[in-house]
Design a protein around this motif. Sequence first.
Motif, PDB file in Angstrom:
ATOM      1  N   THR A  63      31.599  75.566  42.420  1.00 56.44           N
ATOM      2  CA  THR A  63      31.247  76.593  41.532  1.00 56.44           C
ATOM      3  C   THR A  63      32.536  77.363  40.784  1.00 56.44           C
ATOM      4  O   THR A  63      33.406  77.179  41.273  1.00 56.44           O
ATOM      5  CB  THR A  63      30.640  77.666  42.735  1.00 56.44           C
ATOM      6  N   ARG A  64      31.929  77.914  39.732  1.00 56.36           N
ATOM      7  CA  ARG A  64      33.049  78.696  39.002  1.00 56.36           C
ATOM      8  C   ARG A  64      32.408  80.100  38.390  1.00 56.36           C
ATOM      9  O   ARG A  64      31.061  80.229  38.498  1.00 56.36           O
ATOM     10  CB  ARG A  64      33.356  78.108  37.858  1.00 56.36           C
ATOM     11  N   GLU A  65      33.179  80.904  38.044  1.00 59.25           N
ATOM     12  CA  GLU A  65      32.561  82.100  37.445  1.00 59.25           C
ATOM     13  C   GLU A  65      31.851  81.956  36.177  1.00 59.25           C
ATOM     14  O   GLU A  65      30.792  82.813  35.929  1.00 59.25           O
ATOM     15  CB  GLU A  65      33.838  83.239  37.265  1.00 59.25           C
ATOM     16  N   LYS A  66      32.159  81.105  35.403  1.00 56.81           N
ATOM     17  CA  LYS A  66      31.477  80.827  33.940  1.00 56.81           C
ATOM     18  C   LYS A  66      31.197  79.375  34.198  1.00 56.81           C
ATOM     19  O   LYS A  66      31.943  78.524  34.541  1.00 56.81           O
ATOM     20  CB  LYS A  66      32.582  81.215  33.016  1.00 56.81           C
ATOM     21  N   PRO A  67      30.296  78.995  33.037  1.00 55.94           N
ATOM     22  CA  PRO A  67      30.070  77.665  32.766  1.00 55.94           C
ATOM     23  C   PRO A  67      31.400  76.891  32.152  1.00 55.94           C
ATOM     24  O   PRO A  67      32.223  78.057  31.702  1.00 55.94           O
ATOM     25  CB  PRO A  67      28.947  77.466  31.771  1.00 55.94           C
ATOM     26  N   ILE A  98      32.186  81.392  28.675  1.00 56.37           N
ATOM     27  CA  ILE A  98      32.268  80.028  29.003  1.00 56.37           C
ATOM     28  C   ILE A  98      33.852  79.733  28.735  1.00 56.37           C
ATOM     29  O   ILE A  98      34.384  80.092  27.872  1.00 56.37           O
ATOM     30  CB  ILE A  98      31.330  79.108  28.037  1.00 56.37           C
ATOM     31  N   ASP A  99      34.237  78.691  29.791  1.00 55.59           N
ATOM     32  CA  ASP A  99      35.457  78.210  29.615  1.00 55.59           C
ATOM     33  C   ASP A  99      35.429  77.082  28.705  1.00 55.59           C
ATOM     34  O   ASP A  99      34.512  76.159  28.860  1.00 55.59           O
ATOM     35  CB  ASP A  99      35.998  77.978  31.262  1.00 55.59           C
ATOM     36  N   VAL A 150      29.090  71.773  31.823  1.00 59.34           N
ATOM     37  CA  VAL A 150      28.881  72.078  33.164  1.00 59.34           C
ATOM     38  C   VAL A 150      28.524  73.222  33.763  1.00 59.34           C
ATOM     39  O   VAL A 150      29.302  74.284  33.227  1.00 59.34           O
ATOM     40  CB  VAL A 150      30.272  71.864  33.914  1.00 59.34           C
ATOM     41  N   ASP A 151      27.621  73.667  34.348  1.00 59.16           N
ATOM     42  CA  ASP A 151      26.908  75.084  34.756  1.00 59.16           C
ATOM     43  C   ASP A 151      27.927  75.772  35.867  1.00 59.16           C
ATOM     44  O   ASP A 151      28.872  74.985  36.426  1.00 59.16           O
ATOM     45  CB  ASP A 151      25.700  74.884  34.949  1.00 59.16           C
ATOM     46  N   LEU A 175      23.519  77.027  27.868  1.00 59.29           N
ATOM     47  CA  LEU A 175      24.473  76.822  28.965  1.00 59.29           C
ATOM     48  C   LEU A 175      24.645  78.167  29.567  1.00 59.29           C
ATOM     49  O   LEU A 175      24.448  78.371  30.677  1.00 59.29           O
ATOM     50  CB  LEU A 175      25.346  75.932  29.025  1.00 59.29           C
ATOM     51  N   ILE A 176      25.163  78.992  28.777  1.00 59.29           N
ATOM     52  CA  ILE A 176      25.404  80.270  29.044  1.00 59.29           C
ATOM     53  C   ILE A 176      24.167  80.964  29.760  1.00 59.29           C
ATOM     54  O   ILE A 176      24.420  81.694  30.890  1.00 59.29           O
ATOM     55  CB  ILE A 176      26.042  81.142  27.900  1.00 59.29           C
TER      56      ILE A 176
END
Length: 178
Positions: A63-67, A98-99, A150-151, A175-176
Motif C-alpha cells: 500500500t501507498r499514499e498515492k497511486p 500520483i507518483d 498501480v493503485d 486511477l486517481i
Amino acid sequence: MKKRNLLVVLAIVVLAGFAIYQNFTAKDRQASSHKEAAPKPNYMAPGFKLTALDGNVYEVGGTREKPLLVNFWASWCGPCELEAPDLKKLYDVYQDRIDFYAVNMTSSDRMDNIKSFVKHFDFKFPILLDSEGRVGELYRVSGIPMTYLVDKNGVIKEGFSILHPDELEKRIKQLIES
C-alpha cells in the motif's frame, strides 16, 4: 492366492506413489509458471527497491499514499523519447495526486546518456536505476517503453506500451479517482 494379494497391494502402492509424484510435479510447474508470468491487472505489483539518480531509494510493493505510474525506459529508445514530453507534462499536472517512477533499464544504457536525457526533458520525478536488470526481469519487460499503473493498494490496474497523451491522461485520472 497370497501371490495375487501381494501383486494387488504392490500395484496399489505403485499407483499411489505415481499419483503423489504427479501431484507434486504439477504444483512445482504451477509455481514456476507464476514466477515467469508478467505482472497482470488485478494482481499485486511485484515489489522492489531501487536507488535513483537523486541518491534516494524508492520502493514499489504494498500500500501507498498515492497511486503510482511505473515507466520502464532507456535513453537510446526512440519511442521513449517521443513519450518523454507527455510524461513530464502529466507529472507537472498530477504530481500531487500520483507518483511517477521512471525505471531506467540501466544495464543496457550509459549513465552520461541517462543524465543528458533527464536534463533535456526536465524530468522532476524519480529516475530509478535498474543497473543489474533485475527489476526489468521481474516485470518481464521485453520492449520499452512499458508503463504500469498501480493503485494505492499496490494492485496493478493495467500495463501498456505507449499511448496517445490524451488516453494516458484519461487513464491516470481514472486511477486517481478509483
